[in-house]
Design a protein around this motif. Structure first.
Motif, PDB file in Angstrom:
ATOM      1  N   ILE A 219       0.843  -1.209   0.000  1.00 43.11           N
ATOM      2  CA  ILE A 219       0.000   0.000   0.000  1.00 43.11           C
ATOM      3  C   ILE A 219       0.870   1.249   0.000  1.00 43.11           C
ATOM      4  N   TYR A 220       1.868   1.255   0.883  1.00 42.02           N
ATOM      5  CA  TYR A 220       2.752   2.413   0.973  1.00 42.02           C
ATOM      6  C   TYR A 220       3.499   2.643  -0.345  1.00 42.02           C
ATOM      7  N   ILE A 221       4.008   1.554  -0.935  1.00 43.51           N
ATOM      8  CA  ILE A 221       4.756   1.674  -2.188  1.00 43.51           C
ATOM      9  C   ILE A 221       3.873   2.214  -3.306  1.00 43.51           C
ATOM     10  N   PHE A 222       2.628   1.743  -3.397  1.00 49.93           N
ATOM     11  CA  PHE A 222       1.725   2.221  -4.444  1.00 49.93           C
ATOM     12  C   PHE A 222       1.446   3.719  -4.295  1.00 49.93           C
ATOM     13  N   ILE A 223       1.204   4.162  -3.071  1.00 52.29           N
ATOM     14  CA  ILE A 223       0.963   5.594  -2.839  1.00 52.29           C
ATOM     15  C   ILE A 223       2.230   6.395  -3.168  1.00 52.29           C
ATOM     16  N   ALA A 224       3.375   5.857  -2.735  1.00 51.21           N
ATOM     17  CA  ALA A 224       4.634   6.544  -3.007  1.00 51.21           C
ATOM     18  C   ALA A 224       4.900   6.628  -4.513  1.00 51.21           C
ATOM     19  N   LEU A 225       4.639   5.542  -5.232  1.00 51.26           N
ATOM     20  CA  LEU A 225       4.835   5.535  -6.684  1.00 51.26           C
ATOM     21  C   LEU A 225       3.898   6.520  -7.368  1.00 51.26           C
ATOM     22  N   TYR A 226       2.675   6.615  -6.856  1.00 56.82           N
ATOM     23  CA  TYR A 226       1.724   7.578  -7.411  1.00 56.82           C
ATOM     24  C   TYR A 226       2.282   8.997  -7.287  1.00 56.82           C
ATOM     25  N   VAL A 227       2.786   9.320  -6.104  1.00 62.01           N
ATOM     26  CA  VAL A 227       3.354  10.652  -5.876  1.00 62.01           C
ATOM     27  C   VAL A 227       4.535  10.893  -6.812  1.00 62.01           C
ATOM     28  N   LEU A 228       5.375   9.865  -6.975  1.00 67.91           N
ATOM     29  CA  LEU A 228       6.546  10.015  -7.840  1.00 67.91           C
ATOM     30  C   LEU A 228       6.155  10.170  -9.307  1.00 67.91           C
ATOM     31  N   VAL A 229       5.116   9.428  -9.753  1.00 67.42           N
ATOM     32  CA  VAL A 229       4.658   9.533 -11.143  1.00 67.42           C
ATOM     33  C   VAL A 229       4.103  10.926 -11.410  1.00 67.42           C
ATOM     34  N   VAL A 230       3.318  11.436 -10.465  1.00 67.79           N
ATOM     35  CA  VAL A 230       2.756  12.784 -10.609  1.00 67.79           C
ATOM     36  C   VAL A 230       3.861  13.831 -10.706  1.00 67.79           C
ATOM     37  N   ASN A 231       4.970  13.565 -10.021  1.00 67.82           N
ATOM     38  CA  ASN A 231       6.091  14.510 -10.019  1.00 67.82           C
ATOM     39  C   ASN A 231       7.266  14.001 -10.864  1.00 67.82           C
ATOM     40  N   ILE A 232       6.970  13.202 -11.874  1.00 67.79           N
ATOM     41  CA  ILE A 232       8.007  12.516 -12.657  1.00 67.79           C
ATOM     42  C   ILE A 232       9.009  13.481 -13.283  1.00 67.79           C
ATOM     43  N   THR A 233       8.559  14.666 -13.686  1.00 70.35           N
ATOM     44  CA  THR A 233       9.467  15.610 -14.346  1.00 70.35           C
ATOM     45  C   THR A 233      10.534  16.148 -13.387  1.00 70.35           C
ATOM     46  N   ALA A 234      10.247  16.064 -12.092  1.00 72.02           N
ATOM     47  CA  ALA A 234      11.205  16.578 -11.103  1.00 72.02           C
ATOM     48  C   ALA A 234      12.230  15.531 -10.673  1.00 72.02           C
ATOM     49  N   ILE A 235      11.972  14.268 -10.981  1.00 72.95           N
ATOM     50  CA  ILE A 235      12.838  13.178 -10.511  1.00 72.95           C
ATOM     51  C   ILE A 235      14.275  13.280 -11.031  1.00 72.95           C
ATOM     52  N   PRO A 236      14.480  13.513 -12.343  1.00 68.18           N
ATOM     53  CA  PRO A 236      15.869  13.620 -12.822  1.00 68.18           C
ATOM     54  C   PRO A 236      16.678  14.675 -12.067  1.00 68.18           C
ATOM     55  N   ASP A 237      16.043  15.828 -11.815  1.00 69.27           N
ATOM     56  CA  ASP A 237      16.736  16.890 -11.082  1.00 69.27           C
ATOM     57  C   ASP A 237      17.046  16.443  -9.654  1.00 69.27           C
ATOM     58  N   MET A 238      16.122  15.695  -9.058  1.00 68.69           N
ATOM     59  CA  MET A 238      16.320  15.225  -7.687  1.00 68.69           C
ATOM     60  C   MET A 238      17.492  14.232  -7.620  1.00 68.69           C
ATOM     61  N   VAL A 239      17.563  13.334  -8.608  1.00 69.96           N
ATOM     62  CA  VAL A 239      18.659  12.354  -8.639  1.00 69.96           C
ATOM     63  C   VAL A 239      19.997  13.064  -8.819  1.00 69.96           C
ATOM     64  N   SER A 240      20.020  14.055  -9.697  1.00 67.18           N
ATOM     65  CA  SER A 240      21.251  14.843  -9.882  1.00 67.18           C
ATOM     66  C   SER A 240      21.620  15.566  -8.598  1.00 67.18           C
ATOM     67  N   PHE A 241      20.611  16.068  -7.920  1.00 62.00           N
ATOM     68  CA  PHE A 241      20.797  16.767  -6.650  1.00 62.00           C
ATOM     69  C   PHE A 241      21.428  15.834  -5.612  1.00 62.00           C
ATOM     70  N   ILE A 242      20.947  14.590  -5.593  1.00 68.67           N
ATOM     71  CA  ILE A 242      21.470  13.583  -4.649  1.00 68.67           C
ATOM     72  C   ILE A 242      22.953  13.336  -4.905  1.00 68.67           C
ATOM     73  N   PHE A 243      23.314  13.103  -6.169  1.00 58.94           N
ATOM     74  CA  PHE A 243      24.718  12.825  -6.500  1.00 58.94           C
ATOM     75  C   PHE A 243      25.611  14.033  -6.240  1.00 58.94           C
ATOM     76  N   ALA A 244      25.102  15.208  -6.558  1.00 55.02           N
ATOM     77  CA  ALA A 244      25.887  16.425  -6.337  1.00 55.02           C
ATOM     78  C   ALA A 244      26.203  16.605  -4.860  1.00 55.02           C
ATOM     79  N   ASN A 245      25.227  16.373  -4.017  1.00 49.13           N
ATOM     80  CA  ASN A 245      25.421  16.536  -2.583  1.00 49.13           C
ATOM     81  C   ASN A 245      26.238  15.401  -1.978  1.00 49.13           C
ATOM     82  N   ALA A 246      26.121  14.213  -2.549  1.00 47.77           N
ATOM     83  CA  ALA A 246      26.851  13.051  -2.022  1.00 47.77           C
ATOM     84  C   ALA A 246      28.353  13.261  -2.088  1.00 47.77           C
ATOM     85  N   PHE A 247      28.810  13.959  -3.108  1.00 49.97           N
ATOM     86  CA  PHE A 247      30.243  14.146  -3.286  1.00 49.97           C
ATOM     87  C   PHE A 247      30.705  15.566  -2.941  1.00 49.97           C
TER      88      PHE A 247
END
Length: 472
Positions: A219-247
């Motif tokens: 149930i949690y995963i389905f709701i989370a996936l729904y939120v991520l799909v709705v915000n799909i255009t922001a995901i690439p930027d978020m992943v880049s943000f993660i890598f940028a901050n990691a290093f």
């Protein structure tokens, strides 16, 4: 209280800055290379053996099923760490902390495989179940009962007491923030619900957790996936943000590069438990035909916890914004993020979800302590005292401060991990030989069955004799 918090903070700084990060990542990489990347090569095999019902015991009635053992360990893994732990890691260590959670999971899955395989090899048959885990393979494989007792005491304190205070603390924060429920009321409800199950025994725990965890996670995963799909255009930027901050390309809250690593590894270990020595206690209870099968299943648990659930939570918090330097405590940050994306009802859902997640974790954590008390001495009085202590710590966690219970958890799980990692490194050759045996049988088209005479040194191995299946 301030003195205690400062002392615990100083110990944490030394333990996590100078020792644990290097040991966890370093040994995870070493196990990965030595097993020829077992956690990736055998990924499809993990799903095949998850529902395997073949048994080696002649009666077929000993122990739990592979899936039940997976559910018990998942009950401890999936919960507060996924919702509150990820939130605190990102708010203090920045988005880069999520990257280091991924790293720990990817290399730590090999550590998880080794520890759970060893737990199966050195498990002990007892009436209608098995017992096993680090305390057992330390004594039987390394011939160091004193160290086994030390580990048993530490895991009992860590899981049965400290970690359960973290779980109840998270529940009380979630309900206080969403429904303004008095923390003492939450404490009372949790004590009653926990007492009903822990006095029912292992089978009761397995039955409850195998029902709660998969359904709630889905149930949690389905709701989370729904939120991520709705915000799909922001995901690439978020992943880049993660890598940028990691290093350390961008400065983040809490001190930049060091904070991202430290909080990513800390909260990653709390969540997926890879190499900590907890999951082997559940792995040992399973009735399987080969130790490697349960090793693979527990490695799958690491991926399931971090790569899937923690990632979803982290990305949702990041796309909501407002996480850096937030004054909110853990679960409340997650509640705000979900409410931001899908409305006020989401805060209610998270409160209910964390109640069930954390409650199932309390049950899984309790069993780890029970198993190790049985190792030290099989005493009904000792077990009764432990159960009462668990209930008292559930109450303590419900009313204590967020920082104190998490700091205590960091100290105890760090010490526990160091002892376990020492043991599985010394015994790695045993797990490696079991893996070779499994590979050989699979290549021959067989469904692998393990016997202890496969190993050159069978010292301390009480199970896996050929007579146990009637095969002479």
């Amino acid at each position: 209280m301030d003195f205690l918090e400062n002392l615990i903070s100083d110990v944490n700084t030394i333990l996590w800055t100078y020792v644990l990060i290097a040991v966890l990542i370093g040994l995870g990489l070493w196990f990965t290379v030595q097993t020829k990347f077992v956690q990736f090569r055998y990924f499809p095999e993990m799903f095949r053996v998850l529902f395997d019902k073949r048994t080696i015991d002649a009666s077929g009635k000993k122990g739990t099923s592979s899936f039940q053992a997976f559910a018990i360990s998942a009950a401890s893994r999936v919960g507060t760490g996924n919702l509150a732990g990820v939130a605190s890691a990102i708010s203090i260590g920045g988005p880069g902390a999520l990257f280091w959670m991924w790293v720990l999971a990817l290399v730590g899955a090999a550590s998880g495989f080794v520890e759970s395989t060893l737990a199966q090899i050195y498990k002990v048959p007892e009436k209608d179940q098995y017992r096993g885990g680090p305390a057992y393979y330390i004594e039987k494989g390394l011939n160091k009962r004193w160290l086994g007792i030390v580990f048993a005491i530490i895991i009992t304190l860590t899981y049965g007491l400290v970690f359960n205070s973290v779980q109840s603390n998270t529940i009380s924060l979630a309900f206080a923030g969403e429904f303004a429920v008095d923390k003492r009321v939450i404490a009372g409800i949790l004590v009653v619900l926990t007492a009903v199950v822990i006095f029912g025994g292992l089978k009761s725990i397995a039955n409850v957790t195998q029902f709660i965890v998969p359904i709630l996670a889905i149930i949690y995963i389905f709701i989370a996936l729904y939120v991520l799909v709705v915000n799909i255009t922001a995901i690439p930027d978020m992943v880049s943000f993660i890598f940028a901050n990691a290093f350390g390309i961008r400065e983040v809250a809490g001190g930049g590069f060091g904070a991202a690593i430290m909080y990513g590894i800390k909260r990653g270990l709390f969540s997926n438990e890879a190499g900590m020595g907890s999951a082997p206690n559940a792995a040992a209870t399973a009735e399987v035909t080969h130790p490697v099968k349960q090793g693979l299943i527990q490695a799958l648990g690491v991926f399931f916890d971090t790569i899937l659930i923690c990632s979803a939570t982290g990305l949702i918090i990041m796309t909501a914004g407002g996480f850096e330097g937030s004054k909110l405590d853990g679960i409340q940050l997650t509640q705000n993020a979900f409410s931001h994306h899908i409305g006020d009802w989401a805060g209610i859902f998270i409160a209910v979800a964390i109640f069930l997640f954390a409650y199932s974790s309390i049950l899984g954590n309790y069993y780890y302590g029970e198993n190790n008390i049985g190792y030290i001495k099989d005493t009904k009085i000792g077990l009764f005292i432990y159960r009462i202590a668990v209930l008292l710590m559930v109450v303590f966690g419900s009313v204590a401060t967020f920082d104190l219970v998490w700091a205590l958890a960091d100290v105890t799980m760090g010490i526990m991990a160091l002892i376990n990692l020492y043991a599985i490194t010394k015994l790695f050759k045993v797990a490696k030989r079991a893996l070779q045996d499994y590979q050989e049988q699979r290549k021959a088209g067989k469904d692998p069955v393990f016997y202890r005479d496969t190993l050159e040194d069978q010292t301390g191995i009480e199970f896996w004799g050929r007579d146990q299946t009637g095969d002479k």
